[in-house]
Design an enzyme around this catalytic site. Structure first.
Site, PDB file in Angstrom:
ATOM      1  N   GLU A   1       0.840  -1.209   0.000  1.00  0.00           N
ATOM      2  CA  GLU A   1       0.000   0.000   0.000  1.00  0.00           C
ATOM      3  C   GLU A   1       0.867   1.248   0.000  1.00  0.00           C
ATOM      4  OE1 GLU A   1      -2.122  -0.454   3.670  1.00  0.00           O
ATOM      5  OE2 GLU A   1      -2.802  -2.455   3.149  1.00  0.00           O
TER       6      GLU A   1
ATOM      7  N   LYS B   1       2.324   4.497   1.463  1.00  0.00           N
ATOM      8  CA  LYS B   1       2.406   4.967   2.852  1.00  0.00           C
ATOM      9  C   LYS B   1       1.999   6.436   2.838  1.00  0.00           C
ATOM     10  CE  LYS B   1       5.220   4.839   6.970  1.00  0.00           C
ATOM     11  NZ  LYS B   1       5.036   6.209   7.440  1.00  0.00           N
TER      12      LYS B   1
ATOM     13  N   ASP C   1       1.155  10.123   3.916  1.00  0.00           N
ATOM     14  CA  ASP C   1       1.848  11.006   4.844  1.00  0.00           C
ATOM     15  C   ASP C   1       0.837  11.926   5.528  1.00  0.00           C
ATOM     16  OD1 ASP C   1       3.901  12.057   6.198  1.00  0.00           O
ATOM     17  OD2 ASP C   1       4.822  13.102   4.504  1.00  0.00           O
TER      18      ASP C   1
ATOM     19  N   TYR D   1      -6.661   1.701   6.236  1.00  0.00           N
ATOM     20  CA  TYR D   1      -5.762   0.631   5.830  1.00  0.00           C
ATOM     21  C   TYR D   1      -5.740  -0.569   6.771  1.00  0.00           C
ATOM     22  CZ  TYR D   1      -2.848   3.425   8.960  1.00  0.00           C
ATOM     23  OH  TYR D   1      -2.385   4.146  10.027  1.00  0.00           O
TER      24      TYR D   1
ATOM     25  N   LYS E   1      10.645   3.259   2.635  1.00  0.00           N
ATOM     26  CA  LYS E   1      10.511   4.708   2.488  1.00  0.00           C
ATOM     27  C   LYS E   1      11.048   5.212   1.152  1.00  0.00           C
ATOM     28  CE  LYS E   1       9.745   7.130   5.746  1.00  0.00           C
ATOM     29  NZ  LYS E   1       9.275   7.552   7.043  1.00  0.00           N
TER      30      LYS E   1
ATOM     31  N   CYS F   1      18.507  47.501 -10.991  1.00  0.00           N
ATOM     32  CA  CYS F   1      18.426  46.169 -11.607  1.00  0.00           C
ATOM     33  C   CYS F   1      19.835  45.567 -11.655  1.00  0.00           C
ATOM     34  CB  CYS F   1      17.846  46.285 -13.018  1.00  0.00           C
ATOM     35  SG  CYS F   1      17.986  44.758 -13.960  1.00  0.00           S
TER      36      CYS F   1
ATOM     37  N   CYS G   1      20.678  45.470 -15.776  1.00  0.00           N
ATOM     38  CA  CYS G   1      20.811  46.657 -16.626  1.00  0.00           C
ATOM     39  C   CYS G   1      21.028  47.937 -15.822  1.00  0.00           C
ATOM     40  CB  CYS G   1      19.600  46.799 -17.547  1.00  0.00           C
ATOM     41  SG  CYS G   1      18.118  47.311 -16.651  1.00  0.00           S
TER      42      CYS G   1
ATOM     43  N   CYS H   1      12.063  45.872 -12.500  1.00  0.00           N
ATOM     44  CA  CYS H   1      12.950  46.659 -13.350  1.00  0.00           C
ATOM     45  C   CYS H   1      12.057  47.145 -14.482  1.00  0.00           C
ATOM     46  CB  CYS H   1      14.060  45.768 -13.897  1.00  0.00           C
ATOM     47  SG  CYS H   1      14.848  46.451 -15.355  1.00  0.00           S
TER      48      CYS H   1
ATOM     49  N   CYS I   1      15.672  45.722 -20.946  1.00  0.00           N
ATOM     50  CA  CYS I   1      16.623  45.025 -20.059  1.00  0.00           C
ATOM     51  C   CYS I   1      16.900  43.630 -20.636  1.00  0.00           C
ATOM     52  CB  CYS I   1      16.030  44.917 -18.660  1.00  0.00           C
ATOM     53  SG  CYS I   1      16.938  43.820 -17.570  1.00  0.00           S
TER      54      CYS I   1
HETATM   55  S1  IVH Z   1      -0.151  -0.006   8.776  1.00  0.00           S
HETATM   56  C1  IVH Z   1       1.082  -2.343  12.301  1.00  0.00           C
HETATM   57  N1  IVH Z   1      -0.607   1.110   6.445  1.00  0.00           N
HETATM   58  O1  IVH Z   1       2.573   4.837   8.978  1.00  0.00           O
HETATM   59  C2  IVH Z   1       0.768  -1.607  11.087  1.00  0.00           C
HETATM   60  N2  IVH Z   1       0.338   2.448   8.163  1.00  0.00           N
HETATM   61  O2  IVH Z   1       4.924   4.060  11.020  1.00  0.00           O
HETATM   62  C3  IVH Z   1       0.747  -0.156  11.329  1.00  0.00           C
HETATM   63  N3  IVH Z   1       0.728   4.761   7.503  1.00  0.00           N
HETATM   64  O3  IVH Z   1       1.268   4.953  12.194  1.00  0.00           O
HETATM   65  C4  IVH Z   1       0.300   0.712  10.293  1.00  0.00           C
HETATM   66  N4  IVH Z   1      -0.019   4.594   5.460  1.00  0.00           N
HETATM   67  O4  IVH Z   1       0.210   6.412  10.422  1.00  0.00           O
HETATM   68  C5  IVH Z   1      -0.142   1.284   7.701  1.00  0.00           C
HETATM   69  N5  IVH Z   1      -1.071   1.966   4.332  1.00  0.00           N
HETATM   70  C6  IVH Z   1      -0.614   2.131   5.582  1.00  0.00           C
HETATM   71  C7  IVH Z   1      -0.137   3.382   6.031  1.00  0.00           C
HETATM   72  C8  IVH Z   1       0.341   3.481   7.331  1.00  0.00           C
HETATM   73  C9  IVH Z   1       0.508   5.398   6.367  1.00  0.00           C
HETATM   74  C10 IVH Z   1       1.309   5.369   8.717  1.00  0.00           C
HETATM   75  C11 IVH Z   1       0.508   5.143   9.951  1.00  0.00           C
HETATM   76  C12 IVH Z   1       1.409   4.474  10.928  1.00  0.00           C
HETATM   77  C13 IVH Z   1       2.755   4.766  10.364  1.00  0.00           C
HETATM   78  C14 IVH Z   1       3.687   3.630  10.682  1.00  0.00           C
END
Ligand code: IVH
Length: 679
Positions: A117, A119, A121, A231, A319, A413, A416, A433, A438
């Site tokens: 999935e 991740k 933010d 998730y 990451k 400027c 020029c 300017c 220029c």
């Molecule tokens: S699973 C035990 N799935 O990432 C599993 N986390 O450092 C825990 N996060 O606290 C989380 N997208 O805030 C999971 N698709 C995703 C996620 C996700 C973002 C964040 C979440 C969690 C942190 C883990």
């Protein structure tokens, strides 16, 4: 006697514990991080390594023992039925392979199937549904105890207040976990609004989401464009799940937004391939992601693998490189744009941000420098998002030494030497300017003229434009069309072949649409959209040149500034002469506007349209193309000027906003029916 090496490691552990505790507090409690997540994660990874090898240095209050920071006071607290764990991080393929090998070994299996999935933010939350009704929402807090933010979460449109019971009855208890986010476009709109109101802007969408959730007054939260993707689950009673992928399917059925870039059924090779794909997609997504989460799909296997104190053994976060980094401002220089506006630019100690070396960042204008108190020598946080120019987010005040030098806008400027004038633009001032000849302005105007969305002349990159202007071969746009191969080939760094290619692409660019031509001229307040609207109302360039401000202002979407700038541009004798020369050198301007747009029963002509949600019948890019062909302009966000919202499945905050503003909403069936007549 202690071994000196152990002593050195002990010092390193103490330093890392102290620094990480400080950074974690800034991040979780103050929402004001001074290092990027990846920098934090790297430090934490190192500390975990040390503490694993030297358990005697692992104090009871080490950041490795905690899942997060203590909750803020002011909200009630609740203990999570099942602790909300965090994830270990992988930074390269090898880290992922190691994770996979450990799992294979622990399970004593040949291979493992994973679900992967994005991740997201944002901010982690848990939503508790009793017999299908949302009864409580909590933040993750320190993983064991979170803050109760039910009122605030109820304001988020994408969070179902009741579970959808189409396919399945709601279980007696369902705890759902997910991430609250703010989409990039919504974030920009939010910050623009705050700027206009003279408020501080948020550093990034995650901070904005966290700040919005931490409001004691839920009306403030309601005014923020929050979204959610779920998730996973916490405690569940009344149903059970066999796998992560089936869990997600069920959550979708219960009405939760589940991210569309999730892939199931992947083997380890598939994961590594998907990482690359997702990384390429990253900049084009509507929201920010900072990596991907790899999860063992089968829940009984997850249970067999179990958990460590802080994180599960069945999942890992892979990451992406950070998009924010800290570096030092070596100097601040001033660039002159095509309209003469001076832009201060920070020259940075080069730093690798998300795979690209960054050595410059825009500082926008003098006001911005003052507001952020940016000085030469400052340590700063720099962000690079998508293909936009890197920006300085803020200075790191704690790194101030006292010898940083404040910036002063030059009075002449830098190119020029003409006098600089201060003019008001919207709510701020710009320094300009005002010398139309220029050289710096000319170079920028020509770069715009030949750019992709204008004349699209290959082979006339930044360096060539600078060279040709410096050599006196380009004094105006018109000179581009009389460049001679022989003369070009005599120039430094210009080989015979490049000269031939350049002359050929100039030749090929000579047939151009009216819309592109107007855009290419670089008239003030006349970008792509205005150029499109104007060119649609007139058949020829001459008609536009002879029109009045009043007529232009009558065009929907054209404001007084654009109308005045266009008329001023075309009444200038020098500009008229340049245009005449362009035409004389063989440029043909066509008005290939689709006649279809004018057709009586086309409801989309000249309409401002926003697309949202997932369309079943065609990808969004196709819908956009079709609508543009019918004379519509597609805008990213809803405002009172929006004519239609086309809402596909899972439309979120935009749908809500459109309803609030009374914008006409077309669902996919209605949209398809209207479109059908024209395909
Ligand atoms: S699973 C035990 N799935 O990432 C599993 N986390 O450092 C825990 N996060 O606290 C989380 N997208 O805030 C999971 N698709 C995703 C996620 C996700 C973002 C964040 C979440 C969690 C942190 C883990």
């Amino acid at each position: 006697m202690n071994d000196p090496n152990t002593d050195r490691i002990k010092k390193e552990a103490i330093r890392l514990q102290k620094e990480l505790t400080g950074h974690s507090y800034r991040y979780h409690v103050l929402d004001d991080p001074v290092i990027s997540d990846v920098e934090y994660d790297m430090m934490l990874k190192r500390l975990i390594e040390i503490e694993e090898e030297f358990p005697q240095f692992s104090t009871s209050d080490s950041p490795t023992k905690r899942v997060g920071a203590p909750p803020l006071s002011g909200f009630k607290q609740a203990v999570h039925s099942i602790p909300m764990l965090s994830l270990d991080n992988a930074f390269n393929d090898q880290d992922v392979l190691d994770f996979h090998k450990r799992a294979i070994k622990n399970l004593n299996q040949e291979d493992i199937i994973y679900t992967v999935e994005p991740k997201l933010d944002g901010v982690a939350v848990e939503l508790k549904y009793e017999n299908g009704t949302l009864v409580q929402a909590t933040t993750r807090g320190d993983g064991v105890t979170g803050e109760v933010i039910t009122q605030n979460v109820r304001t988020i449109r994408s969070v179902p207040l009741k579970l959808h019971e189409g396919k399945m009855r709601a279980p007696s208890l369902l705890e759902v976990r997910g991430e609250i986010i703010i989409k990039r476009a919504d974030f920009d709109q939010l910050n623009n609004g705050r700027l206009e109101q003279g408020k501080n802007v948020f550093a990034n969408p995650r901070n904005a989401a966290a700040g919005s959730l931490r409001q004691l007054d839920s009306k403030i939260t309601a005014s923020r464009p929050l979204d959610i993707f779920v998730y996973g689950t916490g405690l569940v009673q009344g149903i059970s799940f066999q796998s992560q992928s089936l869990t997600l399917d069920t959550l979708k059925d219960f009405g939760f937004p589940v991210n569309s870039h999730i892939k199931s059924g992947l083997t380890i090779d598939g994961i590594l391939k998907f990482y690359k794909e997702l990384e390429t997609l990253r900049d084009s997504l509507a929201y920010e992601i900072d990596g991907m989460v790899i999860k063992v799909d089968d829940i009984s296997l997850q249970q067999q693998l179990g958990e460590k104190i802080k994180s599960p053994r069945w999942a890992i976060a892979y990451k992406f490189p950070a998009m924010q980094k800290t570096t030092t401002i070596k100097d601040i220089v001033v660039q002159v744009g095509r309209t003469g506006a001076l832009t201060p630019v920070a020259i940075l100690e080069p730093v690798n941000i998300g795979g690209a070396m960054v050595s410059k960042a825009t500082l926008h204008n003098e006001d911005e420098i003052k507001r952020k108190d940016i000085r030469m020598g400052d340590k700063v946080l720099v962000v690079r998002a998508g293909d936009v120019i890197p920006k300085v987010v803020k200075i790191i005040e704690s790194e101030r030494k006292g010898n940083e030098v404040p910036f002063k806008m030059p009075v002449h400027c830098p190119v020029c030497q003409s006098k600089i004038e201060k003019t008001k633009l919207d709510k701020s001032y710009i320094n300009k300017c005002v010398n139309a000849s220029c050289q710096a302005q000319l170079k920028e105007r020509i770069r715009h003229f030949v750019s992709k969305k204008a004349f699209d002349i290959d082979g006339l990159g930044k360096k060539s434009v600078v060279q040709l202007v410096d050599e006196g071969m380009l004094k105006s746009f018109a000179d581009i069309f009389s460049l001679e191969k022989e003369k070009l080939a005599c120039l430094d760094r210009m080989a015979q072949k490049s000269a031939t290619n350049l002359v050929q692409s100039v030749e090929e660019s000579k047939k151009i649409s009216l819309r592109r031509f107007i855009y290419a001229l670089g008239i003030d307040h006349t970008g792509e959209r205005a150029a499109k609207l104007i060119s649609e109302q007139f058949s020829t360039l001459n008609d536009i040149m002879e029109t009045s401000e009043e007529v232009l202002e009558e065009i929907k979407g054209i404001g007084p500034e654009t109308a005045s700038a266009v008329c001023q541009f075309f009444s200038n004798v020098e500009n008229k002469a340049i245009i005449e020369n362009i035409i004389l050198s063989g440029v043909i301007i066509t008005n290939d506007q689709p006649v279809i747009a004018e057709s009586q029963d086309n409801p989309f002509n000249n309409k401002r349209i926003v697309l949202t949600g997932t369309l079943q019948s065609m990808p969004r890019t196709e819908a956009k193309k079709q609508l543009e062909r019918l004379g519509a302009s597609i805008t990213p966000s809803i405002s009172s000027k929006t004519d239609f919202l086309i809402a596909g499945e899972k439309a979120g905050s935009k749908l809500a906003k459109a309803q609030k503003l009374g914008v006409t909403i077309l669902d996919e069936t209605r949209f398809a029916a209207l479109l059908e007549k024209f395909v």
